[in-house]
Design a protein around this motif. Structure first.
Motif, mmCIF file in Angstrom:
data_model
loop_
_atom_site.group_PDB
_atom_site.id
_atom_site.type_symbol
_atom_site.label_atom_id
_atom_site.label_comp_id
_atom_site.label_asym_id
_atom_site.label_seq_id
_atom_site.Cartn_x
_atom_site.Cartn_y
_atom_site.Cartn_z
ATOM 1 N N UNK A 175 40.508 101.499 107.942
ATOM 2 C CA UNK A 175 39.137 101.007 107.880
ATOM 3 C C UNK A 175 38.266 101.579 108.984
ATOM 4 N N UNK A 176 38.819 101.736 110.172
ATOM 5 C CA UNK A 176 37.987 102.222 111.291
ATOM 6 C C UNK A 176 37.555 103.667 111.059
ATOM 7 N N UNK A 177 38.389 104.460 110.394
ATOM 8 C CA UNK A 177 38.015 105.844 110.108
ATOM 9 C C UNK A 177 36.840 105.894 109.140
ATOM 10 N N UNK A 178 36.908 105.094 108.067
ATOM 11 C CA UNK A 178 35.804 105.034 107.120
ATOM 12 C C UNK A 178 34.563 104.463 107.778
ATOM 13 N N UNK A 179 34.720 103.403 108.560
ATOM 14 C CA UNK A 179 33.571 102.787 109.228
ATOM 15 C C UNK A 179 32.877 103.786 110.143
ATOM 16 N N UNK A 180 33.663 104.549 110.881
ATOM 17 C CA UNK A 180 33.081 105.531 111.784
ATOM 18 C C UNK A 180 32.256 106.569 111.039
ATOM 19 N N UNK A 181 32.796 107.083 109.938
ATOM 20 C CA UNK A 181 32.075 108.105 109.177
ATOM 21 C C UNK A 181 30.819 107.525 108.531
ATOM 22 N N UNK A 182 30.896 106.293 108.023
ATOM 23 C CA UNK A 182 29.720 105.661 107.418
ATOM 24 C C UNK A 182 28.622 105.450 108.466
ATOM 25 N N UNK A 183 28.994 104.940 109.637
ATOM 26 C CA UNK A 183 28.005 104.706 110.689
ATOM 27 C C UNK A 183 27.385 106.020 111.165
ATOM 28 N N UNK A 184 28.221 107.027 111.350
ATOM 29 C CA UNK A 184 27.745 108.321 111.843
ATOM 30 C C UNK A 184 26.832 109.006 110.824
ATOM 31 N N UNK A 185 27.330 109.140 109.602
ATOM 32 C CA UNK A 185 26.538 109.837 108.579
ATOM 33 C C UNK A 185 25.318 109.026 108.161
ATOM 34 N N UNK A 206 23.407 110.027 101.337
ATOM 35 C CA UNK A 206 23.796 110.757 102.535
ATOM 36 C C UNK A 206 25.234 110.480 102.912
ATOM 37 N N UNK A 207 25.643 109.226 102.808
ATOM 38 C CA UNK A 207 27.025 108.847 103.092
ATOM 39 C C UNK A 207 27.962 109.448 102.047
ATOM 40 N N UNK A 208 27.537 109.454 100.784
ATOM 41 C CA UNK A 208 28.358 110.026 99.718
ATOM 42 C C UNK A 208 28.594 111.514 99.961
ATOM 43 N N UNK A 237 28.494 119.900 94.387
ATOM 44 C CA UNK A 237 27.674 119.213 95.386
ATOM 45 C C UNK A 237 26.638 120.174 95.979
ATOM 46 N N UNK A 238 27.055 121.386 96.280
ATOM 47 C CA UNK A 238 26.133 122.369 96.835
ATOM 48 C C UNK A 238 25.061 122.750 95.811
ATOM 49 N N UNK A 239 25.479 122.868 94.558
ATOM 50 C CA UNK A 239 24.528 123.196 93.495
ATOM 51 C C UNK A 239 23.473 122.096 93.369
ATOM 52 N N UNK A 240 23.898 120.839 93.408
ATOM 53 C CA UNK A 240 22.984 119.699 93.335
ATOM 54 C C UNK A 240 22.030 119.702 94.526
ATOM 55 N N UNK A 241 22.551 120.054 95.707
ATOM 56 C CA UNK A 241 21.730 120.103 96.907
ATOM 57 C C UNK A 241 20.636 121.167 96.779
ATOM 58 N N UNK A 262 20.732 114.210 102.216
ATOM 59 C CA UNK A 262 21.897 114.809 101.572
ATOM 60 C C UNK A 262 22.478 115.929 102.441
ATOM 61 N N UNK A 263 21.614 116.815 102.902
ATOM 62 C CA UNK A 263 22.076 117.952 103.708
ATOM 63 C C UNK A 263 22.707 117.488 105.007
ATOM 64 N N UNK A 264 22.051 116.570 105.694
ATOM 65 C CA UNK A 264 22.585 116.084 106.967
ATOM 66 C C UNK A 264 23.883 115.315 106.744
ATOM 67 N N UNK A 265 23.968 114.547 105.657
ATOM 68 C CA UNK A 265 25.208 113.849 105.345
ATOM 69 C C UNK A 265 26.350 114.814 105.133
ATOM 70 N N UNK A 266 26.107 115.892 104.412
ATOM 71 C CA UNK A 266 27.144 116.897 104.168
ATOM 72 C C UNK A 266 27.632 117.489 105.492
ATOM 73 N N UNK A 267 26.706 117.838 106.368
ATOM 74 C CA UNK A 267 27.084 118.406 107.666
ATOM 75 C C UNK A 267 27.880 117.389 108.482
#
Length: 287
Positions: A175-185, A206-208, A237-241, A262-267
Motif C-alpha cells: 500500500x505504501x508504494x501505491x500511496x507514494x506514487x499516487x501522492x507524487x503523481x 495523471x495518476x493513471x 498511451x503515447x498515441x493518446x497523449x 497526462x504528460x507530467x503523470x507519465x514522467x
C-alpha cells in the motif's frame, strides 16, 4: 526482449523451444561462455515460461503441452479486495466527490475541491494564486482535483485502470508504494495543469498515466514481470497523449483534455522506478 531463464550450456533446449514455438511464444536462446539464456518478447509470457520450464525439468513430457495463445490472453486478474484497501478508497472517493460536484455542474461545491478557490462572474474566472492556497493552509487542494470527474465515461475509464494497475501494484508491492506514487503523481500533475490552465480541471488521468508508465518500465527492469500488461499499451498511451496535444480529441467532442497532467503523470511514473524498487526491497513478492 527480456531474459527469463539461465541454464547450463550442456542442456539441450530443443524440446522446450519447440513447445514454446508451438504455443506461439516468441523467444530466442543465446549463449555466452558460462550459460544459455532464454529470452521472451512479451513480458506477460515470462511467468508461464518459467512454470513450463520447471515442469519440464521435473520430467514431464512436453509433446502435448500448449500454452494459452498470446492473442487470447486477458489483462491480469483482479486481486482480492482485502489486499487493495487504498485502491478501493481511491475509487470510493472519486465516485463520492464526482457525485457531489454533479460531474462539474455544481460549481460552488466544485470550488471546495478544486486546486484553488475560484469564482465565475459572467465570462470571467477569478481564482487564488498558488501562494495564497499554501498560506491559507488548504493543502488538501493539492490533491483533491484527482477525485473530480466530469462525466460517467471519464470516471469509468480512469477507475478501470486504477483498479487494474493500481490494484496490482498495491497487492504485490504494498500500500505504501501505491500511496507514494499516487501522492507524487497527483501533486505534480495537478500543479502543472494549474499553471497551464487554472483550477478548472479534474480527474485521475495523471495518476493513471503514472501507473501505466511505472508498470511498463518496471516489467522491463526485472527478469520476472509483476504487472504483465500488454507491451503495446505504452505505445497506445503515447498515441493518446499526442492526439490530446494536437487538439483532435477535443475536436471529436471529448471536451477539454488535461494534456499537461497526462504528460507530467507519465514522467512521474517513469521517475518513480528507483523509489518503487527501494520500497519493495525485502518483500520478495512476485506475480
Amino acid at each position: 526482449m527480456i531474459p527469463v531463464i539461465e541454464v547450463p550450456l550442456q542442456l539441450d533446449l530443443s524440446e522446450f523451444a519447440a513447445c514454446l514455438w508451438r504455443s506461439g511464444v516468441t523467444h530466442r536462446v543465446t549463449e555466452s561462455e558460462q550459460c544459455q539464456v532464454i529470452w521472451v518478447e512479451n513480458p506477460a509470457d515470462a511467468s508461464r515460461v518459467q512454470q513450463l520450464f520447471t515442469l519440464w525439468q521435473s520430467g514431464e513430457p512436453l509433446e502435448q503441452v500448449v500454452l494459452e495463445p498470446v492473442n487470447q490472453r486477458r489483462l491480469p486478474a483482479a486481486p482480492p479486495l482485502r489486499r487493495v484497501p487504498l485502491t478501493l478508497t481511491l475509487a470510493a472517493a472519486s465516485v463520492a466527490i464526482s457525485l457531489l460536484i454533479g460531474f462539474g455542474q455544481q460549481l460552488d461545491v466544485m470550488g471546495l475541491f478544486s486546486f484553488s478557490p475560484f469564482s465565475v462572474s459572467g465570462n470571467t474566472l477569478q481564482y487564488a494564486a498558488l501562494e495564497q492556497v499554501l498560506l491559507s493552509g488548504q493543502l488538501w487542494r493539492l490533491w483533491t482535483p484527482i477525485f473530480m470527474h466530469f462525466s460517467v465515461i471519464h470516471i469509468l475509464f480512469n477507475l478501470l485502470w486504477v483498479w487494474i494497475v493500481g490494484g496490482k501494484m498495491e497487492a504485490t508491492q504494498g500500500t505504501r508504494s501505491l500511496l507514494g506514487l499516487v501522492l507524487f503523481s497527483g501533486l505534480m500533475s495537478n500543479l502543472a495543469q494549474f499553471w497551464v490552465s487554472g483550477p478548472m480541471f479534474g480527474g485521475m488521468s495523471g495518476v493513471v498515466f503514472a501507473l501505466i508508465a511505472y508498470s511498463w518500465i518496471w516489467d522491463r527492469q526485472v527478469s520476472s514481470p509483476r504487472f504483465g500488461l500488454p507491451p503495446a499499451l505504452m505505445g497506445l498511451l503515447m498515441f493518446w497523449l499526442v492526439l490530446g496535444f494536437t487538439g483532435v480529441l477535443e475536436g471529436v467532442g471529448l471536451g477539454a483534455i488535461a494534456n499537461t497532467a497526462h504528460l507530467v503523470g507519465l514522467v512521474c511514473g517513469l521517475a518513480w522506478l528507483p523509489v518503487g524498487r527501494w520500497l519493495c526491497r525485502g518483500k520478495g513478492t512476485s506475480v
